[in-house]
Structure formats: structure tokens, C-alpha cells
Design an enzyme around this catalytic site. Structure first.
Site, PDB file in Angstrom:
ATOM      1  N   HIS A 118      35.542  43.188  42.693  1.00  0.00           N
ATOM      2  CA  HIS A 118      35.020  42.058  43.466  1.00  0.00           C
ATOM      3  C   HIS A 118      36.167  41.088  43.813  1.00  0.00           C
ATOM      4  O   HIS A 118      36.344  40.692  44.967  1.00  0.00           O
ATOM      5  CB  HIS A 118      33.940  41.363  42.631  1.00  0.00           C
ATOM      6  CG  HIS A 118      33.404  40.090  43.193  1.00  0.00           C
ATOM      7  ND1 HIS A 118      32.115  39.953  43.629  1.00  0.00           N
ATOM      8  CD2 HIS A 118      33.989  38.882  43.388  1.00  0.00           C
ATOM      9  CE1 HIS A 118      31.916  38.712  44.063  1.00  0.00           C
ATOM     10  NE2 HIS A 118      33.058  38.037  43.923  1.00  0.00           N
ATOM     11  N   GLU A 119      36.959  40.737  42.797  1.00  0.00           N
ATOM     12  CA  GLU A 119      38.091  39.825  43.026  1.00  0.00           C
ATOM     13  C   GLU A 119      39.119  40.458  43.943  1.00  0.00           C
ATOM     14  O   GLU A 119      39.757  39.783  44.757  1.00  0.00           O
ATOM     15  CB  GLU A 119      38.757  39.435  41.695  1.00  0.00           C
ATOM     16  CG  GLU A 119      37.838  38.750  40.698  1.00  0.00           C
ATOM     17  CD  GLU A 119      37.156  37.520  41.246  1.00  0.00           C
ATOM     18  OE1 GLU A 119      37.697  36.893  42.174  1.00  0.00           O
ATOM     19  OE2 GLU A 119      36.051  37.183  40.775  1.00  0.00           O
ATOM     20  N   HIS A 122      38.188  39.833  47.518  1.00  0.00           N
ATOM     21  CA  HIS A 122      38.683  38.533  47.999  1.00  0.00           C
ATOM     22  C   HIS A 122      40.186  38.610  48.278  1.00  0.00           C
ATOM     23  O   HIS A 122      40.676  38.156  49.309  1.00  0.00           O
ATOM     24  CB  HIS A 122      38.493  37.450  46.926  1.00  0.00           C
ATOM     25  CG  HIS A 122      37.071  37.080  46.637  1.00  0.00           C
ATOM     26  ND1 HIS A 122      36.197  36.654  47.612  1.00  0.00           N
ATOM     27  CD2 HIS A 122      36.380  37.028  45.467  1.00  0.00           C
ATOM     28  CE1 HIS A 122      35.025  36.370  47.046  1.00  0.00           C
ATOM     29  NE2 HIS A 122      35.112  36.590  45.751  1.00  0.00           N
ATOM     30  N   ASP A 215      31.188  31.835  45.499  1.00  0.00           N
ATOM     31  CA  ASP A 215      31.381  32.416  46.829  1.00  0.00           C
ATOM     32  C   ASP A 215      30.420  31.857  47.879  1.00  0.00           C
ATOM     33  O   ASP A 215      30.819  31.515  48.988  1.00  0.00           O
ATOM     34  CB  ASP A 215      31.210  33.942  46.762  1.00  0.00           C
ATOM     35  CG  ASP A 215      32.274  34.582  45.873  1.00  0.00           C
ATOM     36  OD1 ASP A 215      33.343  33.971  45.704  1.00  0.00           O
ATOM     37  OD2 ASP A 215      32.024  35.678  45.358  1.00  0.00           O
TER      38      ASP A 215
HETATM   39 ZN   LIG Z   1      33.659  36.135  44.395  1.00  0.00          ZN
END
Ligand SMILES: [Zn+2]
Length: 440
Positions: A118-119, A122, A215
Site C-alpha cells: 500500500h505504501e 503511494h 488517505d
Molecule cells: Zn495510504
């Protein structure tokens, strides 16, 4: 009882590590903050050139998650069987006392792999826009991707923010597909994959709550920033974020969900910190240290031979709590009330300023941004900085100077610094001679 199968406890934040006033550690796309600059972490490897780090708090939370998942195998199996037709035999996962916890540990590790991806979502989008990524850190509440700079372009922030939840949904879908192709009877594997399918989607949904700086809150700010100044958009998103944090905290209290309470606290602090940082940056646009400092010629000073008794009397009379210490026109130290207080009252005649003054002097360039000076003071836990112009000592700037100037700017709109200086009440007032204070 914590119900981690109903609400994903894991948040993901993107932290901006760009220098800026950051009153609280831990922040996020930086604060949270704040948070990360003070974390004790160690590196376990790197992905796409980005260092992956584990915070010490992660080592606490991993066994906790393993335990919680292991302890709830029965109810979770019921949910998976009912919702996905998983056909998992719960009894087969509890034949040994340690088996549920082993399954729990594998699921917990899988969960944090999902958080890392997930990171990474980003981070890779941010990298594509040219923002270097300092690191991805796994900690108590999930993951933090640390950006060295924060995009103020709403489209870039939108895309960076939404990339994480999109990756989580994809990881959830991939887990589900693997779950489907795993034959019935592989109870442990099907449990872990089914659990990860649900949790990664839950992670995406939870992070899409408009609780800035999570987020969803960043996406909200990006959308708000389309039609108003960045600082205003940040304040509004942060207010909504704090409101959500309060609701989250209350819900956590009612549900006895300690992790949710922790996340709520974290979101509240981080939202406040980042809003303050952005507000200050916007308010201080173009304001330098030279604009708000007390020039050397206006400073009260003391000599190294002054006794502590005399110093305290002067502090009381002049209502100043800090003085530069000059010897033959040269700056040799800085003495503050806290230094003087280290001396017992009966000994105040025996000790002199040079015995207690600090000689490890922190300086700031006169041309630096006012907000940078504040950050420097906060980082070092001190109340004043010496202002230098190359090698020359040209003035003193205090935390009060910065906060007063900020107050004035915020209440009056803007100040034209070309003319009169704002006269703050507790600004160090003039009387000393204009000695040529060479800064060693
Ligand atoms: Zn996030």
C-alpha cells in the site's frame, strides 16, 4: 474485546519530511508526524531503491496481532465460511494449542506485507512526479511513506493519496483469487488468504475515511484545493479530520477497541500538526528571520563576570528571560533563566554568568525563513537563536518573536516588512550600545 476482524486497525499515512515547523513528532505524506523523525527504527531492506524500515513499536504490534488473530480463529472462520463459502474446518486449526497463533502470525505478517505494498503504491506515484521517498516505515498503526517534499498541486496529491487504497484493493483481489484456487482442505492457507482478502479491502475502505491526514483526508484536501488556497483547504480538511478522530475515539471507547482509540489520537495530533505547519508556512510566506529578530544594536547584554544574583535582578527588572553574553564586544555565550535557576539561592553571589551560560550556541541565518527558525528552536528544545549574517552576529530571535509575528500576520492579513517593525510587548527592547559583535 478488540474486534480486529470488523474494523481494520491499520492506517497508512504519507509523511512529508520537508523541514517545517513541526511541534509534534509524527506526521504524515510528512507529522505525522512528526512522528517518524523521533522513531527508533531499523532497516530491513529496500524496494525500488526505497529503504524499508521497521519501527520498534512494530515489534510490539506484530505479536499482538498474531495473538489477536489466533485467539479469534473460531469467529473469523464462521465469518469466512458464511460470506465466502470458505469451507474451513476450524477444528483442524486448533488441534495444537500453538497452531492458531502460528496461523495468526502468518496472517499478521501477510497483513503488514499488504501495508508495505500500500505504501509502495503511494511512493511509486510520488517518485513518478519527482518527489524522492526517504523511506517506508512499518510501525504501531501501520505504515508511513516519508516524502521529502509535499506536493501542493492538487492533482498530484490526489493521485499519490489514492494509489495506496487502490493497491490495497488489488492485493485483496489477488488474495481472493489465490484463495479460490487453493483446494478445500488446506485449512490454514485458505484461512490466511481469505482473511487477507477481507482485511486488505477493509484497509482500503478505512483509509478512505476523510480523516486527514489519512488517505481519504488527503484526497479531500486535494479536491478542496481545486477552488481555494492550499492553506485554507488544509485547515478545512484538518478540521474534518479532527472531527472524525473524535468520532473514531468515541466509537473506540464504546467498542473497547484500544487500537482504534490510538489511531484516533494519532489522527487528531497529526491533523493539528500539519494544519499548523501549512498555516504557518503560508502566513510566513516571504518573511525572513531578519524581519522579526531583535537587531544586535537593540539587545540587552550581560558580561561573563555578572553574578547570578545580579542577573536574576536584571531579569526581574527588565522582564527578559535570556541575554547574550558579551566579552570585549565579542559574543561568548547565551544565558537564560533556566540556567540561572540551577544555582541555589544561597550561592547566587558566588556564581557568575560564565559558570552557567551555554556556549554551544545555535544560530540561524538572517535570510532564513521565519518558520525555519521556529523549527530549529523546536528541534533543539530551546527558546532563542542567534542570528548571523555569514560570520557576523546580527541579532537574536526568540520563540516569542516568531509566535507574536505569526499572531500579527494572522490577525492583520499581512505586514509590509519594508517599513516599521511590529512592536511586540515582550520583544527585547533597546538600550545597549551598538557593539560590533563578531560571532566566533
Ligand atoms: Zn495510504
Amino acid at each position: 474485546m478488540m474486534r480486529i476482524h470488523t474494523v481494520s486497525p491499520v492506517t497508512s499515512v504519507v509523511e512529508n519530511t520537508r523541514p517545517g515547523p513541526h511541534p509534534l513528532p509524527g506526521s504524515v505524506f510528512k507529522t505525522l508526524p512528526p512522528v517518524s523523525t523521533h522513531m527508533k527504527s531499523f532497516r530491513i531492506g529496500s524496494l525500488f531503491g526505497i529503504p524499508i524500515k521497521l519501527d520498534l513499536t512494530f515489534l510490539l504490534v506484530l505479536p499482538l496481532f498474531a495473538y489477536l488473530i489466533g485467539a479469534q480463529i473460531g469467529p473469523v472462520v464462521e465469518i469466512l465460511n458464511a460470506s465466502m463459502g470458505a469451507g474451513i474446518d476450524a477444528a483442524a486449526l486448533t488441534t495444537e494449542w500453538w497452531l492458531p497463533y502460528l496461523v495468526g502470525l502468518i496472517a499478521a505478517i501477510g497483513l503488514f506485507v499488504g501495508v508495505t505494498l500500500h505504501e509502495l503504491g503511494h511512493s511509486l506515484i510520488a517518485q513518478r512526479y519527482g518527489y524522492p521517498i526517504d523511506s517506508i516505515t512499518l510501525w504501531l498503526f501501520g505504515g508511513i511513506a516519508a516524502l521529502s517534499e509535499m506536493p501542493e498541486d492538487w492533482k498530484q496529491e490526489f493521485n499519490i493519496a489514492i494509489a495506496g487504497p487502490i493497491v490495497s484493493v488489488l492485493v485483496g483481489v489477488a488474495s481472493y483469487l489465490l484463495f479460490v484456487v487453493t483446494p478445500v482442505g488446506f485449512n490454514g492457507t485458505r484461512f490466511v488468504l481469505g482473511y487477507l482478502a477481507v482485511l486488505n479491502v477493509a484497509l482500503a475502505i478505512f483509509n478512505m475515511l476523510p480523516a486527514f491526514p489519512m488517505d481519504g483526508g488527503r484526497i479531500l484536501r486535494a479536491l478542496l484545493a481545486r477552488s481555494r488556497p492550499y492553506a485554507r483547504a488544509t485547515q478545512q480538511a484538518a478540521s474534518i479530520g479532527k472531527l472524525f478522530a473524535i468520532f473514531m475515539g468515541l466509537f473506540g471507547l464504546l467498542a473497547f477497541n484500544i487500537i482504534l482509540i490510538g489511531v484516533a489520537f494519532f489522527v487528531y495530533i497529526a491533523a493539528s500538526a500539519e494544519a499548523q505547519q501549512v498555516t504557518m508556512k503560508a502566513a510566513f510566506e516571504g518573511v525572513t528571520v531578519a524581519d522579526i529578530m531583535t537587531p544586535a544594536s537593540d539587545l540587552h547584554t550581560v558580561s561573563p563576570e555578572t553574578t547570578i544574583e545580579d542577573l536574576l535582578q536584571r531579569m526581574f527588572r527588565e522582564r527578559h528571560t535570556g541575554y547574550p553574553v558579551l566579552e570585549d564586544g565579542h559574543l561568548v555565550g547565551l544565558v537564560a533563566l533556566s540556567d540561572a535557576r540551577e544555582i541555589k539561592p544561597v550561592e547566587r553571589d558566588a556564581y557568575r554568568v560564565e559558570d552557567v551560560m551555554s556556549t554551544d550556541l545555535k544560530t540561524v541565518e538572517a535570510t532564513a525563513d521565519a518558520s525555519d527558525a521556529l523549527e530549529e528552536m523546536q528541534k533543539n528544545g530551546i527558546g532563542r537563536l542567534l542570528v548571523v549574517d555569514r560570520e557576523d552576529f546580527v541579532g537574536l530571535v526568540t520563540r516569542t518573536d516568531v509566535m507574536t509575528a505569526l499572531d500579527i500576520v494572522q490577525q492583520s492579513g499581512s505586514i509590509d516588512f519594508s517599513g516599521e517593525r511590529p512592536a511586540a510587548d515582550d520583544r527585547e527592547q533597546a538600550d545597549t550600545t551598538g557593539v560590533d559583535n563578531r560571532w566566533p
